[in-house]
Design a protein around this motif. Structure first.
Motif, short mmCIF file in Angstrom:
data_model
loop_
_atom_site.label_atom_id
_atom_site.label_comp_id
_atom_site.label_asym_id
_atom_site.label_seq_id
_atom_site.Cartn_x
_atom_site.Cartn_y
_atom_site.Cartn_z
N ASN A 44 -5.76 29.00 -27.93
CA ASN A 44 -5.20 28.13 -28.97
C ASN A 44 -5.09 28.83 -30.31
N ILE A 45 -6.05 29.72 -30.61
CA ILE A 45 -5.93 30.46 -31.88
C ILE A 45 -4.70 31.35 -31.83
N ILE A 46 -4.49 32.04 -30.68
CA ILE A 46 -3.31 32.90 -30.58
C ILE A 46 -2.05 32.08 -30.81
N LEU A 47 -1.99 30.92 -30.19
CA LEU A 47 -0.80 30.06 -30.36
C LEU A 47 -0.65 29.63 -31.81
N ALA A 48 -1.76 29.20 -32.41
CA ALA A 48 -1.70 28.70 -33.78
C ALA A 48 -1.25 29.81 -34.72
N VAL A 49 -1.84 31.01 -34.54
CA VAL A 49 -1.52 32.10 -35.45
C VAL A 49 -0.08 32.56 -35.26
N SER A 50 0.39 32.55 -34.02
CA SER A 50 1.77 33.01 -33.80
C SER A 50 2.76 32.02 -34.40
N LEU A 51 2.44 30.73 -34.36
CA LEU A 51 3.35 29.76 -34.98
C LEU A 51 3.19 29.79 -36.51
N HIS A 52 1.98 30.12 -36.95
CA HIS A 52 1.73 30.27 -38.39
C HIS A 52 2.68 31.31 -38.99
N LEU A 53 2.90 32.39 -38.24
CA LEU A 53 3.81 33.43 -38.73
C LEU A 53 5.20 32.85 -38.95
N VAL A 54 5.64 31.99 -38.03
CA VAL A 54 7.00 31.45 -38.12
C VAL A 54 7.08 30.37 -39.21
N ILE A 55 6.15 29.43 -39.17
CA ILE A 55 6.24 28.29 -40.11
C ILE A 55 5.54 28.61 -41.43
N GLY A 56 4.31 29.09 -41.33
CA GLY A 56 3.52 29.27 -42.54
C GLY A 56 3.99 30.42 -43.40
N ILE A 57 4.35 31.53 -42.76
CA ILE A 57 4.72 32.72 -43.54
C ILE A 57 6.21 32.74 -43.83
N THR A 58 7.03 32.54 -42.79
CA THR A 58 8.48 32.68 -42.98
C THR A 58 9.13 31.35 -43.37
N GLY A 59 8.37 30.25 -43.20
CA GLY A 59 8.90 28.96 -43.63
C GLY A 59 9.97 28.39 -42.72
N GLN A 60 10.05 28.86 -41.48
CA GLN A 60 11.05 28.32 -40.56
C GLN A 60 10.40 27.26 -39.69
N PHE A 61 10.96 26.08 -39.75
CA PHE A 61 10.35 24.90 -39.16
C PHE A 61 10.68 24.84 -37.66
N SER A 62 9.82 25.45 -36.83
CA SER A 62 10.08 25.46 -35.39
C SER A 62 9.13 24.49 -34.69
#
Lengths: 316, 291, 392
Positions: A44-62
């Motif tokens: 779950n951490i891997i999943l959360a962190v990988s989505l964090h890169l998309v939403i949290g860092i790049t701001g793309q709402f996936s």
């Protein structure tokens, strides 16, 4: 890539955590219940962190991350079960194919913004799921049986690699470009940053690690079925990221840990499990709409003189 | 013959999507929130209708009206408790709240009455008559006419009444509407009330037409209705109607060609094609993002 | 910011360790085996898409356990159910099984309801030597692994898929004497797919012809378009393996579209709700394979239906009956084993012979498939009327 001062202490700590838990597991001080929960937390951490890169860092709402999880899970299962190749190969190939899927999804849909992008990614994830549903070679709706190969070692090594890569990406020139896309896409475009390129790159890296998580996932649970990768799974991952605080890596990690434990604990209360879960979501969002940590990292609390990072996250 | 039959099947399905999609589109139009709980309001409406018919022995029309009123209230309560505070928060926070509300309604209903499905009583005769070889049930005619009447009523409310004018003004520009003396809070509540009432009506109609209702029945139609709303151009009322009908007919055609397992994928493929090539939907106007 | 990232991970990971240590210490005490009670784990779909199956079986479990405990328990020991929800998800099912075996140290596990979620539990049961009985996991893969070896600790209460398909095919070809048939199966369940496959094989072997083959997915509500397509192929008979929730609607919509040929299904149809869903009139000229006839006036089935009605205020469906029987099957084995040791219970389960249950006389064969006869019932004005009995 510049190495920061904390890199080696981090690796050292990681080794320490690994050794302690491995010893506990092999001396049977820690039973299967705990080791399984730990593996689940790592996934779950891997999943959360990988989505964090998309939403949290790049701001793309996936909101279609479960699609890439599914790609990783199925591809890796095919590699170990049908082609009889080693698990390590399966993890890497699962990640690579998921990243390719990320490119295929990302290149057309990342032109969209905000809610439209969210809907498009949701749609793609559902299409991926329906494709697996219709392939009889992987069992269709009945699912595919997979051997249990995921161990604490595999899960932990993947987790550490994921964290290192994503932290380094965030701190690199590319990461700064990605953050500028998040903060103001038009402005960063005007500054000469190829916004589409950075969005697609972040998306592909995110998908890669979702695929890695998928490989660990499928080899931990004996069977995979398309119904496990529906949009509710995507929402689960999204909730890790948002609850922790958009843009906060340690927030994503913490909420992944917290929610996994809460969810495991609530298993014994079937009647009220989902009610409690949904109430927690609503209450956190109402009283802390930026998530538990906002954009702060956990270390920021120890350095209160630092001005909080951030500004607005996304959209308006 | 078969094709006429399929067209009728598709239009019946599509009119239910359209009724749910209207609520989505109105709410999105006014506060830019994807109200994921909308499908669950539809489910609650269906159950209210069910209990009015079975427990209180009411007929179809009283049950329909009770369900619409109750859902309107329910929608306003949801808006006041959960969404109002989030009006200035990020969209993603609002979306997560909507997901939370959706789960809470689903599992609240399961907690109260269990997860087992319920069968709607047969209030209309099962009689069918055939036109050009197609079997048309009296139910489907009635359902279509109720849907059409509700949509005409909605058009009337939006275009001819004061509330409707206020709704259009708020969806156009909240700040300006406020300056013009429009009570924004009440207008938003009215939008939720109307949208939820339509979902409630859709719930009762769905129950009568498809018989089976259960606490998780709102998830898939909710998602489909959302696709329909995007298809027609989210925020545009006639768009939602057309989007719903188009989606219903397309799904039926896909099944009729023997690809019933790909039916859901077809809906999403259309969604993505629309989003990429015409993101504002069939009826939408292309607007440039403001800097 | 650069510096803080790793430091923050540092702290996050140490928190992780702390948290786990905390929760570990808190729960360690609960694993002890009670002296005068028998702990039985329940791993069921109590939330998520198939929650209605799981909660039906849970009602059956609770009724049976209440009765057994009121009558003095098993060898003087009261049964205590430890219920865990698997959210209708295979991964959660594995986690639930791990919790039951390693945390709660249960004597046996009953559930889950679906084959997929049962398969997710089988390995855990084998590794921890905890017998499991799935009430309705009908796929042969639950008890027999892909390589043909038997999963020693896995058992089931219901029929396996191929048996019912064969019964249906023989009935259609020999009793109804139809030459052409269509199959409309639930593609989301391996139960329905298994039935469909064996029906097609045996019906064709008996000289019949399959003119149309279609699928739906559980939770669909609109079947009209596919049924219209089936109607176009003019079959003399339609086989619809699936669960009552969808089948009720299929029957209703088929009749509305003017399909009048006989329809047939299997034990998944068994629920009073099907009559409400489809309507008594539409159900005429449909046949169903079942474990037992609920209309049988002096059988165990009637007694069970009354007791169930007293407790829950509604008539039982097949999931309720299978859940109820599962507990009695386990009780019988524990009594014969004279112990709550997993291996002994497993051996006793394997030796189950002609146990009289609500869903019929029950024996186990070498693949852990149940050996029990099937009853074919016909719906006449909403009532199930006995037609024929088929022995295995």
């Amino acid at each position: 890539m510049k190495k920061s001062k904390q890199f080696w202490p981090f690796i050292l700590l990681a080794v320490l955590v690994y050794v302690v838990i491995q010893v506990l597991i092999s001396t049977e001080m820690m039973n299967q219940f705990y080791s399984n929960t730990l593996i689940l937390i790592a996934i779950n951490i891997i999943l959360a962190v990988s989505l964090h890169l998309v939403i949290g860092i790049t701001g793309q709402f996936s909101i279609g991350h479960a699609g890439f999880l599914a790609v990783g899970a199925y591809v890796s299962a095919i590699i170990t079960m049908k082609l009889q190749l080693p698990f390590a190969v399966a993890i890497i190939v699962g990640g690579v194919i998921a990243a390719l899927a990320g490119l295929i999804v990302g290149i057309p849909s990342l032109r969209l913004k905000g809610d439209y992008l969210a809907i498009a990614t949701l749609g793609f994830a559902e299409i991926i799921r329906i494709v697996f549903l219709n392939i009889d070679a992987v069992g269709g709706a009945a699912g595919m049986q997979v051997s249990h190969l995921t161990t604490w070692t595999y899960a932990f090594v993947c987790l550490v690699i994921t964290l290192v890569v994503i932290v380094n990406f965030t701190n690199s020139r590319h990461g700064l470009a990605a953050i500028s896309v998040r903060e103001n896409e038009i402005a960063s475009d005007a500054m000469g940053i190829n916004t589409t390129y950075y969005k697609v790159i972040a998306f592909a890296i995110g998908s890669f690690f979702a695929g890695v998580a998928g490989a660990l996932f499928s080899h931990n649970f004996y069977i995979i079925q398309p119904s496990q990768f529906g949009f509710l799974k995507s929402f689960d991952i999204l909730i890790f990221v948002v609850l922790g605080g958009l843009g906060s890596l340690s927030g994503a990690v913490l909420s992944a840990i917290l929610l996994t434990i809460v969810s495991t604990y609530l298993q014994g209360y079937p009647e009220t499990r989902m009610i409690i879960y949904s109430l927690v979501l609503i209450i956190v969002m109402l009283y802390r709409p930026k998530g538990l940590m906002g954009t702060m990292e956990i270390t920021d609390y120890f350095k209160l003189w630092r001005t909080p990072k951030g500004g607005s996250q996304h959209g308006k | 013959m078969e094709w006429i039959q399929q067209l009728i099947n598709g239009i019946s399905l599509g009119s239910i999507y359209a009724l749910i999609a209207l609520g989505y589109t109105m709410v999105y139009g006014i506060i830019k929130l994807i109200n994921f709980a909308h499908g669950d309001v539809f489910m609650v409406g269906s159950f209210i209708g069910f209990y009015s018919i079975t427990v209180f022995g009411l007929g179809f029309f009283p049950a329909l009206i009770i369900s619409m009123v109750a859902c309107a209230l329910f929608g306003v309560i949801i808006e006041r408790i959960a969404y109002k505070r989030l009006r200035n928060a990020t969209r993603i926070a609002a979306l997560i709240t909507a997901i939370g509300v959706s789960l809470l309604i689903e599992y609240g209903v399961i907690y109260i009455r269990g997860a087992q499905p319920e069968a709607y009583p047969n209030i209309f005769s099962n009689k069918t008559f055939s036109i050009l070889g197609a079997q048309i049930s009296i139910q489907s005619v009635l359902i279509l006419s109720v849907s059409v009447v509700l949509m005409i009523l909605l058009q009337f409310i939006v275009h001819k009444t004061k509330t409707g004018k206020a709704m259009r003004a708020v969806s156009h520009d909240v700040e300006a509407a406020k300056l013009m003396g429009i009570n924004v809070d009440n207008t938003i509540s009215a939008t939720f009330a109307i949208g939820s009432a339509l979902a409630g009506a859709a719930g009762v109609i769905f129950g009568v037409y498809y018989t089976k209702i259960d606490p998780l029945m709102g998830v898939i139609p909710g998602l489909k209705a959302f696709v329909a709303a995007v298809l027609g151009g989210i925020g545009i009322i006639p768009g939602a109607m057309v989007g719903g009908l188009v989606l219903g007919v397309v799904e039926t055609i896909v099944s009729a060609l023997g690809f019933s397992l790909w039916r859901d994928a077809a809906a999403f493929i259309i969604l993505i094609l629309i989003l990429i090539f015409r993101p504002s939907g069939i009826f939408g106007k292309n607007t440039r993002e403001k800097v | 910011m650069k510096k803080s990232k790793f430091a923050s991970l540092f702290l996050a990971s140490s928190l992780l360790v702390g948290m786990l240590a905390g929760c570990g210490a808190g729960e360690e005490g609960s694993g002890s085996k009670g002296g005068d009670e028998i702990k039985i784990g329940v791993n069921l779909e109590l939330s998520g898409p198939v929650a209605s199956y799981g909660s039906s079986q849970n009602d059956g479990f609770n009724l049976a356990v209440e009765e057994i405990n009121a009558a003095g328990g098993i060898d003087g020991k009261q049964i205590k159910l430890v219920t865990v929800d698997n959210k209708s998800d295979a991964a959660e099912s594995t986690s639930a099984a791990i919790k039951l075996t390693s945390q709660d140290k249960v004597a046996a596990i009953i559930g889950p309801a679906t084959s997929g979620n049962s398969v997710a539990q089988v390995q855990i049961a084998n590794d921890s030597k905890t017998p499991m009985i799935t009430p309705s996991g009908t796929s042969p893969t639950v008890t027999v692994a892909d390589n043909g070896s038997v999963n020693e600790y896995a058992f089931r209460t219901s029929f396996i898929d191929p048996f019912q398909g064969t019964v249906a095919a023989n009935f259609a070809a020999n009793e109804l004497k139809v030459k052409t048939a269509a199959v409309y199966a639930d593609n989301a369940s391996d139960y329905a797919k298994g039935l469909a496959a064996s029906f097609i094989k045996d019906f064709e072997a008996a000289g019949g012809k399959i003119v149309q083959q279609e699928s739906y997915v559980a939770k669909d509500t609109d079947f009209r378009s596919t049924l219209t397509r089936i109607k176009g192929a003019n079959p003399e008979f339609i086989f619809i393996p699936g669960y009552y929730e969808e089948v009720g609607l299929i029957v209703k919509q088929a009749r509305e579209l003017g399909i009048t040929v006989p329809l047939m299904g299997a034990d998944g149809w068994d629920s009073p709700t099907i009559v409400d869903l489809a309507g008594a009139e539409a159900l005429n000229n449909t046949f169903v394979i079942n474990h037992y006839s609920a209309e049988d006036p002096d059988g165990k089935a009637k007694e069970f239906a009354d007791k169930f009605n007293d407790k829950y205020g509604k008539a039982p469906n097949s999931f309720n009956a299978l859940g109820y029987d599962t507990v009695y099957l386990l009780k019988d084995a524990i009594e014969r084993a004279g112990s709550t040791d997993g291996t002994k219970i497993k051996d006793a389960l394997k030796a189950t012979d002609n146990l009289d249950l609500v869903t019929g006389l029950y024996s186990v064969d070498e693949n852990h498939h149940p050996v029990k006869s099937a009853t074919i019932l016909e719906f006449v004005d909403g009532k199930q009327v006995f037609n024929t009995k088929v022995n295995p």
